[in-house]
Design an enzyme around this catalytic site. Structure first.
Site, PDB file in Angstrom:
ATOM      1  CD  GLN A  20      -3.014  -1.179   2.187  1.00 47.08           C
ATOM      2  OE1 GLN A  20      -3.120  -0.255   2.980  1.00 47.08           O
ATOM      3  NE2 GLN A  20      -3.722  -2.293   2.295  1.00 47.08           N
ATOM      4  CE1 TYR A  80      -4.936  -7.476   1.368  1.00 43.83           C
ATOM      5  CE2 TYR A  80      -4.424  -7.000   3.660  1.00 43.83           C
ATOM      6  CZ  TYR A  80      -4.812  -6.573   2.417  1.00 43.83           C
ATOM      7  OH  TYR A  80      -5.083  -5.242   2.200  1.00 43.83           O
ATOM      8  CD  GLU A 194      -9.506  -0.155   9.790  1.00 44.15           C
ATOM      9  OE1 GLU A 194      -9.475  -1.342   9.409  1.00 44.15           O
ATOM     10  OE2 GLU A 194      -8.818   0.744   9.287  1.00 44.15           O
ATOM     11  CG  HIS A 228      -7.386  -0.769  13.053  1.00 42.42           C
ATOM     12  ND1 HIS A 228      -6.503   0.242  12.781  1.00 42.42           N
ATOM     13  CD2 HIS A 228      -7.347  -1.605  11.963  1.00 42.42           C
ATOM     14  CE1 HIS A 228      -5.984   0.057  11.576  1.00 42.42           C
ATOM     15  NE2 HIS A 228      -6.473  -1.048  11.058  1.00 42.42           N
ATOM     16  CG  ASP A 279      -3.134   0.087   8.634  1.00 43.10           C
ATOM     17  OD1 ASP A 279      -3.078  -0.798   7.773  1.00 43.10           O
ATOM     18  OD2 ASP A 279      -4.209   0.425   9.171  1.00 43.10           O
TER      19      ASP A 279
HETATM   20 ZN    ZN Z   1      -4.380  -3.260   8.325  1.00 43.17          ZN
END
Ligand code: ZN
Length: 408
Positions: A20, A80, A194, A228, A279
Site C-alpha cells: 500500500q 494477505y 476498525e 485498531h 498500516d
Molecule cells: Zn491493516
C-alpha cells in the site's frame, strides 16, 4: 562516539501492508458522494491486483529503507496478497512472502511476517469477491504456508499468524488454526472493530460486538495483537487489558481512513498495552504516529497531556516507552530489545536536551528527521541519517512504480 544519552530503543512497527506504500497519496480525490473506508478499499483492491512478486520486492525494499531511516527497527507485515490476481497460487506458493523476506534481509530490518488467513467476504460467510480471490486460503493450505515459512526463521525473521478479521474467517477455521499452533509463543494478529459497519454487522449476525465476541470465544492472551480496536466499550477495554493483549494503533492511517479514535487515556488507566503501526504506509514516521496518537486525543477532549500514566508525566516518554514495550511483545523477537537509534547531537531541535525532555523533543519538536544512526541486531543499518543502499533501491522502486502507474 555519541553521548549515550542520545540513544533510544528502536521502535517496533507492529502493523504494515507493504504494497500500500505505492498508493500513498493516490486515493485522496473526492470521487463518490459517500467516500469512506469502503470506497477506499475498492481503490486499494484495484491497485493490489497489479502487484507481482517482483513489484512487491521493490516496494517493500523502498519502504523498509524509509522505515529504518525513520527509526523503525522491526516490522510486522500483515500479509494477505498471496496468490496471482485470479486466485491461482504461484509456482512457489510463498512467492509473495519470499519477496517480503528478501526485502527485509536486503535492507536489514527485522521482520515478523504474519501470513494472513482470509476466507470469506463477510460475517455471513459469503465467498470472496473476484478482487479478493488472491488473498484466499483453505485452512490446510494456510497451515502448509505457515510451516513452510517457519523453516526459514532466523534471529531476525519470526513467523506469526494472522486472521484478517472476524468477517473474513469463520469461527471453526479460527479454532482449527489455533489448535494447530497450540500454546506456542507464536504472535497472533487480527484486524478488529476498525469500522462501525463491521461492528453493526457483527452484532446482527453474531449477537454481539467484535471485541466482545473475540474475548468470549477465543483464547486471547499476551500472544495476541488486536489491530485498531477503535470501536471498543469500557467493558471490552477492560477485558483486553486483563488478557495482556496488545492493541495496535495506527493513528495516521486511522485518521486518513476516517476510522475514529481509540480511548487512549481510559486504556492506560486500565494498564492496557499498545504499540504503533504504519498500516497503509501513507506515512512512514514513528514520530508522526506518536504525535497524532496524542493530538487526536487533545482535539476530541479539549485537554492537553493525555498519553500519560501516573508514573510517567512526560507525554513523549510515556508514549515512546509504552509503544516500544508493547511493540516488543507484539513482534515476538527476543533479540530486538537490543536494537537502538541514535539521535543527532547537531540537530538544533535537540540543543541542550536532557534525559528528562529528550523524548518530548523527539516526538513534538518539528519535522526534520532527528535520527543519525539506527542499529539492528548489532549492525548499523542507517549512518548519518541515510541507509547505505538508499539510492540504488529508490532507482528500482522508481521503475516499478512508473510501470504500475502506467497500468492504471
Ligand atoms: Zn491493516
Amino acid at each position: 562516539m555519541h553521548a549515550p544519552d542520545l540513544q533510544l530503543p528502536g521502535m517496533p512497527n507492529i502493523h504494515s501492508h507493504a504494497f500500500q506504500r505505492a498508493m500513498a497519496g493516490l486515493a485522496e480525490r473526492h470521487k463518490n458522494p459517500t467516500d469512506s473506508f469502503w470506497t477506499w478499499r475498492e481503490q486499494m483492491y484495484r491497485f493490489a491486483g497489479r502487484i507481482t512478486p517482483e513489484a512487491q520486492y521493490d516496494i517493500a525494499a523502498q519502504l523498509y529503507v524509509e522505515m529504518l531511516e525513520a527509526g523503525y527497527t522491526c516490522v510486522c507485515e500483515f500479509h494477505y496478497l498471496h496468490h496471482q490476481p485470479g486466485g491461482q497460487p504461484y509456482a512457489d506458493p510463498a512467492a509473495m512472502s519470499h519477496a517480503l523476506i528478501r526485502a527485509a534481509r536486503d535492507t536489514g530490518i527485522r521482520l515478523t511476517l504474519l501470513p494472513v488467513l482470509y476466507m470469506t467476504g463477510g460475517f455471513d460467510g459469503r465467498p470472496l469477491s473476484e478482487r479478493q480471490r488472491r488473498f484466499g486460503h483453505e485452512v490446510e493450505d494456510y497451515l502448509d504456508l505457515v510451516s513452510l515459512l517457519q523453516r526459514e526463521e532466523d534471529d531476525r525473521l519470526k513467523i506469526g499468524i494472522a486472521f484478517h478479521s472476524l468477517r473474513a474467517v469463520p469461527e471453526l477455521s479460527m479454532r482449527e488454526v489455533l489448535d494447530e499452533i497450540g500454546k506456542d509463543r507464536t504472535p497472533i494478529h487480527i484486524h478488529i472493530a476498525e469500522q462501525l459497519a463491521e461492528v453493526d454487522e457483527c452484532k446482527a449476525l453474531r449477537g454481539c460486538r467484535p471485541i466482545e465476541w473475540l474475548l468470549a470465544n477465543m483464547p486471547v492472551d499476551d500472544r495476541w495483537t488486536l489491530v485498531h480496536a477503535t470501536h471498543i466499550t469500557p467493558a471490552e477495554a477492560n477485558g483486553v487489558a486483563e488478557r495482556k493483549a496488545i492493541v495496535a494503533l495506527c493513528p495516521t492511517t486511522e485518521a486518513n481512513l476516517g476510522d475514529g479514535l481509540f480511548p487512549l487515556r481510559e486504556f492506560f488507566d486500565l494498564d492496557g498495552r499498545i504499540g504503533i503501526g504504519s498500516d497503509s504506509n501513507v506515512s512512514v514516521s514513528a514520530v508522526e504516529e506518536l504525535r497524532w496518537l496524542e493530538y487526536g486525543q487533545r482535539l476530541i477532549t479539549h485537554e492537553r497531556a493525555i498519553g500519560i500514566t501516573i508514573a510517567e508525566p512526560s507525554v513523549g516518554r510515556c508514549l515512546f516507552e509504552q509503544t516500544v514495550a508493547g511493540g516488543l511483545q507484539s513482534c515476538g523477537q527476543p533479540a530486538q530489545a537490543e536494537d537502538r537509534i541514535v539521535l543527532d547531537p547537531d540537530a538544533p531541535a535537540l540543543f541542550g536536551a536532557t534525559r528528562d525532555d529528550l523524548h518530548d523533543r523527539f516526538v513534538f519538536g518539528g519535522n526534520r528527521s532527528l535520527i543519525r544512526e539506527v542499529h539492528v541486531g548489532g549492525k548499523v543499518a542507517v549512518r548519518d541519517g541515510r541507509h547505505p543502499r538508499r539510492d540504488e533501491i529508490a532507482a528500482a522502486y522508481r521503475k516499478t512504480l512508473t510501470h504500475l502507474l502506467a497500468q492504471a
